[in-house]
Design an enzyme around this catalytic site. Structure first.
Site, PDB file in Angstrom:
ATOM      1  N   ARG A  89      11.174   8.126   5.507  1.00 59.24           N
ATOM      2  CA  ARG A  89      10.598   7.500   4.316  1.00 59.24           C
ATOM      3  C   ARG A  89      10.651   8.418   3.110  1.00 59.24           C
ATOM      4  NH1 ARG A  89       7.031   3.639   7.187  1.00 59.24           N
ATOM      5  NH2 ARG A  89       6.171   2.169   5.695  1.00 59.24           N
ATOM      6  N   ARG A 128      -0.187 -11.296   7.186  1.00 59.68           N
ATOM      7  CA  ARG A 128      -0.257 -10.447   8.384  1.00 59.68           C
ATOM      8  C   ARG A 128      -1.650  -9.836   8.512  1.00 59.68           C
ATOM      9  NH1 ARG A 128       4.213  -5.749   8.984  1.00 59.68           N
ATOM     10  NH2 ARG A 128       2.811  -4.521   7.714  1.00 59.68           N
ATOM     11  N   ARG A 146       1.262   1.007  -1.508  1.00 54.92           N
ATOM     12  CA  ARG A 146       2.372   1.218  -0.570  1.00 54.92           C
ATOM     13  C   ARG A 146       3.706   0.933  -1.245  1.00 54.92           C
ATOM     14  NH1 ARG A 146       0.029  -2.454   3.858  1.00 54.92           N
ATOM     15  NH2 ARG A 146       2.036  -2.322   4.909  1.00 54.92           N
TER      16      ARG A 146
HETATM   17  P1  ADP Z   1       4.866  -0.987   6.680  1.00 57.59           P
HETATM   18  O1  ADP Z   1       6.340  -0.789   6.762  1.00 57.59           O
HETATM   19  O2  ADP Z   1       4.480  -2.436   6.743  1.00 57.59           O
HETATM   20  O3  ADP Z   1       4.211  -0.252   5.546  1.00 57.59           O
HETATM   21  P2  ADP Z   1       4.380   0.860   8.887  1.00 57.59           P
HETATM   22  O4  ADP Z   1       3.707   0.478  10.154  1.00 57.59           O
HETATM   23  O5  ADP Z   1       5.792   1.288   8.951  1.00 57.59           O
HETATM   24  O6  ADP Z   1       4.178  -0.407   7.965  1.00 57.59           O
HETATM   25  O7  ADP Z   1       3.552   2.040   8.165  1.00 57.59           O
HETATM   26  C1  ADP Z   1       2.162   1.970   7.929  1.00 57.59           C
HETATM   27  C2  ADP Z   1       1.680   3.262   7.258  1.00 57.59           C
HETATM   28  O8  ADP Z   1       1.885   4.391   8.122  1.00 57.59           O
HETATM   29  C3  ADP Z   1       2.390   3.637   5.954  1.00 57.59           C
HETATM   30  O9  ADP Z   1       1.854   2.998   4.830  1.00 57.59           O
HETATM   31  C4  ADP Z   1       2.167   5.163   5.930  1.00 57.59           C
HETATM   32  O10 ADP Z   1       0.851   5.486   5.499  1.00 57.59           O
HETATM   33  C5  ADP Z   1       2.277   5.557   7.395  1.00 57.59           C
HETATM   34  N1  ADP Z   1       3.658   5.939   7.769  1.00 57.59           N
HETATM   35  C6  ADP Z   1       4.474   5.264   8.630  1.00 57.59           C
HETATM   36  N2  ADP Z   1       5.670   5.881   8.738  1.00 57.59           N
HETATM   37  C7  ADP Z   1       5.619   6.958   7.914  1.00 57.59           C
HETATM   38  C8  ADP Z   1       6.541   7.975   7.558  1.00 57.59           C
HETATM   39  N3  ADP Z   1       7.794   8.012   8.072  1.00 57.59           N
HETATM   40  N4  ADP Z   1       6.153   8.927   6.673  1.00 57.59           N
HETATM   41  C9  ADP Z   1       4.934   8.917   6.156  1.00 57.59           C
HETATM   42  N5  ADP Z   1       4.011   7.986   6.422  1.00 57.59           N
HETATM   43  C10 ADP Z   1       4.330   7.004   7.296  1.00 57.59           C
END
Ligand code: ADP
Length: 190
Positions: A89, A128, A146
Site C-alpha cells: 500500500r 458492508r 481511507r
Molecule cells: P480496505 O481495502 O477495504 O480498506 P483492508 O481490510 O484491506 O480494507 O484494510 C483495512 C485497514 O487495515 C486499512 O485501512 C489500514 O488501516 C490497514 N491495512 C491493511 N493493509 C495495510 C497495509 N498494507 N499497510 C498499512 N495498513 C494496512
C-alpha cells in the site's frame, strides 16, 4: 510461481475477487487487512497497536505490515504462488515485497488494478459496514480518510508497477463473474 497483486481503492472488490482467483489458480491468499484484524481479535500487542491506526482510517506503519507479510510467506513456503490483497500500500512496502520475492527466487507476475469511482465505493463500504461489523466501514469520515490515504500513499504504486510493465487495469463495476472473467484473461495473458 504465479504471484499476483490485486490492487485498488477500499471497497473495489479485492477480497471478493481474490477468493475466486485462489480457487482457480491454487494460490495462497494474503490479505494484510484480514491478518491485522485477526491479530486485533486475538488481542496481541501488534493487533492492539494496529487497531489505533485502522479505527482512524490511517495506514498501519510499514515495518509492522512488512514483518507480518514476511512471516506469512515463510509459513506458506511450497505454494504455487501468492495473491497479495491490500498489500503493498506504499512504495516502501512495494520495494520490500520485491526484495522478499527475490529472496524466494521469484517476482511479481502481474498487478491487477480494479477501477471503481469513489461514489460507488462509499456506497459499497457503508453497506458492508451494516453487516460486517467493521468499525472502519461505519463512519463516513473514516471512509473518506481511507480514500485520502489511498490517493496519497497507495496510488503512486500504479506508476511503480506500470514502469515495470506489470500493471493491468480492469473495470471493477459490473457483475462479479464478469469482472472475474476479465481478471482471468489478464492473468492468462502473462
Ligand atoms: P480496505 O481495502 O477495504 O480498506 P483492508 O481490510 O484491506 O480494507 O484494510 C483495512 C485497514 O487495515 C486499512 O485501512 C489500514 O488501516 C490497514 N491495512 C491493511 N493493509 C495495510 C497495509 N498494507 N499497510 C498499512 N495498513 C494496512
Amino acid at each position: 510461481m504465479l504471484n499476483l497483486i490485486i490492487f485498488g481503492p477500499p471497497g473495489a472488490g479485492k477480497g471478493t475477487q481474490s477468493e475466486k482467483i485462489i480457487e482457480r489458480y491454487q494460490l495462497a491468499h494474503i490479505s494484510t487487512g484480514d491478518l491485522l484484524r485477526a491479530e486485533r481479535n486475538a488481542g496481541t500487542e501488534l493487533g492492539n497497536k494496529a487497531n489505533e491506526f485502522i479505527s482512524k482510517g490511517e495506514l498501519v506503519p510499514d515495518e509492522v505490515v512488512i514483518g507480518m507479510v514476511r512471516n506469512f510467506m515463510v509459513s506458506k513456503s511450497g505454494v504455487q504462488g501468492f495473491i497479495f490483497d491490500g498489500f503493498p500500500r506504499t512504495i516502501p512496502q512495494a520495494e520490500a515485497l520485491d526484495a522478499m520475492l527475490m529472496e524466494f527466487d521469484t517476482a511479481i507476475s502481474t498487478v491487477l488494478g480494479l477501477e471503481v469511482v469513489e461514489d460507488e465505493l462509499v456506497k459499497r463500504l457503508m453497506l458492508r459496514g451494516q453487516t460486517s461489523g467493521r468499525v472502519d466501514d461505519q463512519d463516513e469520515d473514516t471512509i473518506r480518510n481511507r480514500f485520502r490515504e489511498y490517493q496519497n500513499k497507495t496510488l503512486p504504486l500504479k506508476d511503480y508497477y506500470a514502469n515495470q510493465k506489470k500493471y493491468q487495469s480492469v473495470q471493477g463495476i459490473g457483475e462479479i463473474d464478469e469482472i472475474f472473467t476479465n481478471l482471468c484473461a489478464c492473468i492468462d495473458a502473462v
